[in-house]
Scaffold this motif. Structure first.
Motif, PDB file in Angstrom:
ATOM      1  N   LEU A 192      11.261  -0.423  -3.747  1.00 53.50           N
ATOM      2  CA  LEU A 192      12.700  -0.300  -3.931  1.00 53.50           C
ATOM      3  C   LEU A 192      13.091   1.100  -4.407  1.00 53.50           C
ATOM      4  N   LEU A 193      12.289   1.679  -5.284  1.00 53.14           N
ATOM      5  CA  LEU A 193      12.623   2.968  -5.883  1.00 53.14           C
ATOM      6  C   LEU A 193      11.995   4.182  -5.191  1.00 53.14           C
ATOM      7  N   CYS A 194      11.071   3.952  -4.288  1.00 51.29           N
ATOM      8  CA  CYS A 194      10.376   5.058  -3.623  1.00 51.29           C
ATOM      9  C   CYS A 194      11.369   5.906  -2.808  1.00 51.29           C
ATOM     10  N   LYS A 202       0.856  -1.180   0.000  1.00 48.68           N
ATOM     11  CA  LYS A 202       0.000   0.000   0.000  1.00 48.68           C
ATOM     12  C   LYS A 202       0.894   1.232   0.000  1.00 48.68           C
ATOM     13  N   ILE A 203       0.355   2.324  -0.455  1.00 47.63           N
ATOM     14  CA  ILE A 203       1.078   3.590  -0.450  1.00 47.63           C
ATOM     15  C   ILE A 203       0.457   4.455   0.636  1.00 47.63           C
ATOM     16  N   THR A 204       1.294   4.927   1.530  1.00 54.54           N
ATOM     17  CA  THR A 204       0.805   5.706   2.669  1.00 54.54           C
ATOM     18  C   THR A 204       0.681   7.186   2.308  1.00 54.54           C
ATOM     19  N   GLU A 205       0.115   7.948   3.218  1.00 52.52           N
ATOM     20  CA  GLU A 205      -0.103   9.375   2.992  1.00 52.52           C
ATOM     21  C   GLU A 205       1.187  10.184   2.931  1.00 52.52           C
ATOM     22  N   GLU A 206       2.313   9.558   3.251  1.00 52.66           N
ATOM     23  CA  GLU A 206       3.601  10.243   3.120  1.00 52.66           C
ATOM     24  C   GLU A 206       4.015  10.402   1.652  1.00 52.66           C
ATOM     25  N   ASN A 230       3.892  12.012  -4.463  1.00 51.91           N
ATOM     26  CA  ASN A 230       3.462  12.002  -5.863  1.00 51.91           C
ATOM     27  C   ASN A 230       4.622  12.271  -6.821  1.00 51.91           C
ATOM     28  N   CYS A 231       5.722  11.585  -6.589  1.00 52.98           N
ATOM     29  CA  CYS A 231       6.926  11.805  -7.408  1.00 52.98           C
ATOM     30  C   CYS A 231       6.854  11.090  -8.755  1.00 52.98           C
ATOM     31  N   HIS A 275      -2.958  10.920  -3.435  1.00 56.15           N
ATOM     32  CA  HIS A 275      -1.641  10.349  -3.727  1.00 56.15           C
ATOM     33  C   HIS A 275      -1.850   9.045  -4.492  1.00 56.15           C
ATOM     34  N   TYR A 276      -0.751   8.451  -4.912  1.00 52.64           N
ATOM     35  CA  TYR A 276      -0.846   7.190  -5.633  1.00 52.64           C
ATOM     36  C   TYR A 276      -1.434   6.106  -4.744  1.00 52.64           C
TER      37      TYR A 276
END
Length: 86
Positions: A52-54, A4-8, A11-12, A30-31
């Motif tokens: 890995l890339l985040c 999951k993608i958190t609120e942190e 949006n890169c 966000h995503y």
């Protein structure tokens, strides 16, 4: 277990194009990751490419969607089968 993608999330735009299952899309703020399509890159890579890339490390495992490695592989195989039929 799906990710999951958190609120942190900032949006890169790094995560969406590296997802081999097209499980990531831009949400309202966000995503977001579609747990039905997320295989943690099982079948494609040794590690989840999005995490890995985040650059802000905001993509953890989603405890709301627990799955074993075997279940992730089965999901990958089902997604590949659907893709072949298209």
């Amino acid at each position: 277990m799906a990710l999951k993608i958190t609120e942190e999330c900032i949006n890169c735009d790094v995560c969406e194009p590296v997802c081999p299952n097209q499980a990531i899309s831009l949400g309202m703020e966000h995503y977001v990751i579609d747990p039905a399509r997320c295989t943690e890159c099982v079948g494609h890579f040794d590690q989840p490419q999005c995490a890995l890339l985040c650059p802000v490390a905001c993509i953890p495992k989603d405890p709301a969607h627990p799955e074993t490695g075997e279940q992730l592989l089965e999901k990958y195989q089902a997604l590949i089968q659907v893709k072949r039929l298209d």
